[in-house]
Design a protein around this motif. Sequence first.
Motif, PDB file in Angstrom:
ATOM      1  N   PHE A 147       2.087  -5.998  -7.333  1.00  0.00           N
ATOM      2  CA  PHE A 147       1.413  -5.058  -6.416  1.00  0.00           C
ATOM      3  C   PHE A 147      -0.204  -5.347  -6.657  1.00  0.00           C
ATOM      4  O   PHE A 147      -0.717  -4.632  -7.487  1.00  0.00           O
ATOM      5  N   SER A 150      -2.218  -2.192  -6.194  1.00  0.00           N
ATOM      6  CA  SER A 150      -1.803  -0.838  -6.881  1.00  0.00           C
ATOM      7  C   SER A 150      -2.734   0.083  -7.508  1.00  0.00           C
ATOM      8  O   SER A 150      -3.731  -0.335  -7.765  1.00  0.00           O
ATOM      9  N   SER A 195       7.491  -6.737  -1.021  1.00  0.00           N
ATOM     10  CA  SER A 195       7.048  -5.478  -0.041  1.00  0.00           C
ATOM     11  C   SER A 195       7.876  -4.186  -0.777  1.00  0.00           C
ATOM     12  O   SER A 195       8.803  -4.421  -1.537  1.00  0.00           O
ATOM     13  N   GLU A 196       7.657  -3.112  -0.235  1.00  0.00           N
ATOM     14  CA  GLU A 196       8.069  -2.074  -0.842  1.00  0.00           C
ATOM     15  C   GLU A 196       9.604  -1.955  -0.495  1.00  0.00           C
ATOM     16  O   GLU A 196      10.347  -1.421  -1.160  1.00  0.00           O
ATOM     17  N   VAL A 241       8.973   3.561  -4.871  1.00  0.00           N
ATOM     18  CA  VAL A 241       9.814   2.399  -4.393  1.00  0.00           C
ATOM     19  C   VAL A 241      11.286   2.596  -5.120  1.00  0.00           C
ATOM     20  O   VAL A 241      11.983   1.394  -5.069  1.00  0.00           O
ATOM     21  N   GLU A 264       8.589  10.092  -8.754  1.00  0.00           N
ATOM     22  CA  GLU A 264       7.763   9.316  -7.971  1.00  0.00           C
ATOM     23  C   GLU A 264       6.252  10.039  -7.471  1.00  0.00           C
ATOM     24  O   GLU A 264       6.228  11.144  -7.412  1.00  0.00           O
ATOM     25  N   ALA A 267       3.149   8.719  -1.594  1.00  0.00           N
ATOM     26  CA  ALA A 267       2.540   7.451  -0.804  1.00  0.00           C
ATOM     27  C   ALA A 267       1.559   8.099  -0.192  1.00  0.00           C
ATOM     28  O   ALA A 267       1.604   9.289   0.702  1.00  0.00           O
ATOM     29  N   SER A 271       5.704   4.757   4.083  1.00  0.00           N
ATOM     30  CA  SER A 271       6.505   4.729   3.118  1.00  0.00           C
ATOM     31  C   SER A 271       8.096   4.669   3.076  1.00  0.00           C
ATOM     32  O   SER A 271       8.555   4.985   4.274  1.00  0.00           O
TER      33      SER A 271
END
Length: 429
Positions: A147, A150, A195-196, A241, A264, A267, A271
């Motif tokens: 990423f 990120s 990708s996510e 993710v 997590e 986002a 997302s």
Amino acid sequence: MNEIFEVIIVGGGFAGMNAARILGKNKISCEIFTSGFGASNLWVGTIDFLKSQKNDLEKEFSQFKHEIPNHPYKYLSFKEANEAISNLSLDFPDLYIFKKNDKITNNLVLTIIGNLKPCVGVWSTIFHDTNLFGERSTTILIDFVEFNNSAMDLVAKSLKERYKGNFKVLNLSFIELLKKWDPNIEDENLPIKLSENLIANYFDENCDNIAILANYIFTELKNQEKNTFKSEMDCYLFPPVLGIKYNRNIIDAISKQLKANCGELVALSPSLMSKRFIQKFENVLEDLSVKINKGHILIEIGKILERNELIWNLTFENRVGLKKTVKAKYLLLAIGSLFQEGLFYSNETIKNDFDKMSIPFPNKMTNSYEVLISSEINRNSNIFVCGSALYTLMGEISDEEEIKYGTGLGLAIATSSKVSREIINRKKL
């Protein structure tokens, strides 16, 4: 088509689906017609009700309605909002609602860029217990090097500024993790771009192999933190993710393997959170036999009288130009304020169609969010509005103000619940 539906819902976002859920549970037949994409597809995992960081949300809500009297919240009580959001969590245990004295309250959650965001609830895998950040605590932020954009370093920096304790970023390679999950995988079969969505799908496929991820984390911690390594950390924070279908199972498994609190981050862009929630919502509606007609845009509304009963004649058009007309006793407009098409393409197209039906636009509405029709027509319209469609049809709040006040999913759930209850009560009469 001779069938007359009890309720037709225009809009398949969270407002429309929540209305269908409540109506379906009360044995009232309804169908959803939706273009298939809207603001709900951009949901980031938080239930936003009101931007406030003060302790008494009920008091703040009352003050907000006094200061912004034209906001759609003006017809909503805090009790109704509290019941609606609490009720939602009964069907969706994947949602975690913040409460104080049995009332919804705002709590601060971490975003992927290190900001703190107030909300009354979150997707349950989102980390939300900052009390764990003690002076002697250690929190590891997992970062996948693939990423390029990120922001885990930003998150760590932000946490260090706000809390005591140790916050460290651990760099992992997702490609390396794929090789550990499948030692026989050939290099040419490895993804070129990640990708996510792709990462989430890999996590779902390997939801039974989370011990391999835990071992990878332990190994890299030893390599990267040689002088300060300890086998048990307090918290691990991940980018959002970790799967779609098996997200909850994955978080539970990694928490057990790492013997720590895992979660997590929220986002700040479209997302996987929306995919998780929409998938769960559609499963609930399927169990209730609620049909969702995707790819249909409302292009015309007309009214007819049948046996002295007002019936709404609705014409939809699909993506290839085929038209479909249905009739309904009740019409629920849950179209979003983004990506509007067809009749709702512009204020001008709405006004032109509403004028034909003697419906004022903008519309003041009743305190049940029912559209008012000309005083010359002595009957209820049975057209209800919920969610961000209220901004469009009431015409009293701008798009900029809508974003500023941060009412989001909270508005969608609370207002869709209110109009659904009104329809249920009328059906009982």
